[in-house]
Design an enzyme around this catalytic site. Structure first.
Site, PDB file in Angstrom:
ATOM      1  N   LYS A 141      42.099  48.100  47.733  1.00 59.14           N
ATOM      2  CA  LYS A 141      41.312  47.019  47.132  1.00 59.14           C
ATOM      3  C   LYS A 141      41.204  45.800  48.046  1.00 59.14           C
ATOM      4  CE  LYS A 141      41.525  48.434  42.372  1.00 59.14           C
ATOM      5  NZ  LYS A 141      42.273  49.709  42.504  1.00 59.14           N
ATOM      6  N   ASP A 142      42.095  45.704  49.032  1.00 62.36           N
ATOM      7  CA  ASP A 142      41.997  44.606  49.998  1.00 62.36           C
ATOM      8  C   ASP A 142      40.660  44.626  50.747  1.00 62.36           C
ATOM      9  OD1 ASP A 142      44.536  43.435  49.586  1.00 62.36           O
ATOM     10  OD2 ASP A 142      45.497  44.906  50.889  1.00 62.36           O
TER      11      ASP A 142
END
Ligand SMILES: *Cc1c(COP(=O)(O)O)cnc(C)c1O
Length: 548
Positions: A121-122
């Site tokens: 998700k980064d």
């Protein structure tokens, strides 16, 4: 190929169209409850393959994103800068390195966990954070104090999304972020990842209750006119279009790493296998495929929360509960909805929000008569009625044409908890690839590669696809570092030769994290959402006065 001079966006449910990129980024969700999609999917420039094959991750991201964001909205130099800053926080020079896991079986892993919080998700949230800041700085030029446009981002997390959102927004001007999590129900590492971020604009709330209680509070806050009129409440959840867009880059990047590697046999086809929950990650792959990336099939890998797998196995029934004797069980009430807890919690979902985006395009394309405008309207009508059925009856069934269109591009696999642990064990004992990037997990004694349970769902699905399609290259997406899910990894590997979690899995960034200074506001159950609203107001006020 001409660059689209003005890409516009519309809602899948038809009420809004002609929106700019900035509109859809700030709004997140359309006012009719639909999701934003581009009016047209851009096609690749004629010479993309030769022009792009040697580009860095950042330069490639710029080329791709430029096809969706008009330079009249964000000038090229600014977009380049936003991209540079977003991926400078990644620990590996490739950003998302490709690993040849098993040469014989032509199986590769695409490691997406080299960002600040060690989860895929980064990739999206580092970009989204910088984008928010850019838009706000531009709006606030020359403005001071109360005139400045501010955002209050509020979200609930059961673990992973919270920290990625916090790392995306920490220290950003004119944005406050509030993350609610169930006290005592996220892992100590996950909690420490959130609460040890001490920037003044980061606010962690430990709620006495469950994840569902946290979500209910967030929903009430979003619906509250009082708070919205003063605080511009915003979301960063996975339905934000900018997140999907940022993720398309690694499909292209890994395709080039594979096809330019010495072992690649020219002309062989490539499949991507994606551990899926909300369908955001794999949807980015579908956009890449539609733009022209030569992907033979996209394979959806689910855990025991298998709504997507059941869609494909049941001829197009999208239902919260399994269909019985070819019929949907009618009258499913929201309170009956059960999400199963599995070893891959970031994929524990009942329905996959982003699937709506895919269905819109398939409905649009299978509508063969009428003007573009008519076909768009008809697609939106279908989507609205299907999603309404999902709400009232617990599910819907798409038309045969839409189902066949989906089958042409996707396959699905369901991987149980037991099979997940088995896959972690199997890969550990049989795969010790020679070139593993620094920062990924493997035994320093045997070289055995250590998957996290989410990535193992993907690899488990890959192995099945390989059986049916020997000779096809498989790129299996790894969505989290195994250190984040110690419990499942230990269950799978305890007692295996050469396995030592502390020595080989735990990154130095996690060592001592739980003892670091932290800040968190406890929220007692009896405060209710109104109590949380007052906490939000008070903490934003203190932040503005420089008291934090
Ligand atoms: C969010 C997440 C997923 C699922 O991705 P979707 O885009 O929701 O399909 C898979 N693995 C991990 C580790 C995640 O955090």
């Amino acid at each position: 190929m001409t660059q689209l001079s003005s890409q516009r966006y519309l809602s899948t449910r038809g009420s809004s169209s002609g929106l700019s990129f900035e509109d859809v980024v700030l709004k997140g969700l359309a006012s009719d409850g639909g999701l934003f999609i581009p009016e047209e999917i851009p096609t690749l420039p004629e010479t993309w393959e030769s022009d792009w094959r040697d580009l860095s991750f950042e330069d490639l991201a710029f080329e791709i994103l430029s096809l969706y964001i008009s330079p009249s909205e964000i000038p090229s130099e600014d977009l380049k800068d936003i991209i540079q800053r977003s991926f400078a926080t990644f620990r590996h020079p490739d950003r998302t390195p490709l690993v040849e896991l098993d040469q014989q079986r032509r199986l590769y892993t695409l490691e997406l966990f080299h960002g600040p919080t060690f989860a895929f998700k980064d990739v999206a949230l580092q970009f989204l954070g910088n984008l928010f800041e850019y838009i706000l700085v531009r709006r606030n030029k020359g403005k001071e104090g109360k005139d400045r446009h501010r955002l209050t981002v509020i979200g609930a997390t059961s673990g992973d999304t919270g920290s990625a959102a916090i790392y995306g927004l920490r220290g950003k001007q004119d944005v406050s972020i509030f993350i609610l999590f169930p006290d005592g129900r996220v892992s100590p590492i996950q909690q420490a990842q959130m609460t040890t971020v001490l920037d003044a604009n980061v606010h962690c709330l430990a709620v006495e209750g469950s994840f569902d209680d946290c979500q209910a509070i967030v929903k009430s806050l979003f619906a509250d006119e009082d708070l919205n009129s003063t605080h511009n409440v915003a979301a960063v959840n996975s339905i934000n279009w900018a997140r999907i867009l940022a993720q398309t880059t690694y499909y292209f990047y890994s395709y080039f790493r594979l096809t330019t590697s010495p072992g690649y046999q020219a002309g062989s086809s490539v499949r991507y296998v994606v551990p899926s929950g909300n369908f955001g990650d794999i949807l980015a792959g579908w956009f890449a495929k539609r733009m022209g990336l030569p992907v033979e099939k996209l394979i959806i890998a689910t855990n025991e929360n298998d709504i997507l797998d059941r869609f494909f196995k049941s001829g197009g029934h999208y239902t919260k509960k399994p269909v019985e004797n070819g019929k949907m069980t009618n009258g499913v009430k929201p309170q009956d909805d059960g999400v199963k807890e599995t070893y891959s919690p970031a994929m524990d979902i009942l329905v996959s929000s982003n699937f709506e985006r895919l269905l819109w395009f398939l409905a649009f394309e299978t509508e063969t008569s009428g003007s573009v405008e008519d076909r768009r309207a008809k697609a939106s009508e279908s989507i609205s009625s299907w999603l309404n059925q999902l709400k009232t009856e617990g599910g819907f069934c798409v038309t045969p044409a839409v189902f066949e269109a989906a089958q042409r591009e996707f396959e699905s696999e369901r991987v149980s908890d037991e099979q997940t642990l088995e896959t972690i064990r199997n890969i550990y004992t049989t795969c010790s690839p020679p070139n593993v990037p620094a920062g990924s997990a493997r035994s320093s004694q045997t070289g055995g590669y250590i998957l996290d349970p989410h990535s193992a769902v993907g690899v488990g699905a890959s192995l099945r696809s390989i059986e049916r399609n020997p000779g096809t290259y498989h790129i299996s997406l790894c969505t989290a570092h195994s250190a984040k899910f110690a419990h499942a990894v230990d269950l799978a590997l305890q007692g295996q030769e050469g396995y030592d979690f502390q020595r080989d899995v735990l990154p130095e960034e996690f060592v001592g994290l739980e003892e670091k200074e932290s800040r968190v506001t406890p929220v007692a159950a009896e405060l209710g959402w109104q109590g949380v609203r007052e906490i939000v107001k008070k903490e934003v006020e203190q932040e503005l006065q420089g008291l934090r």
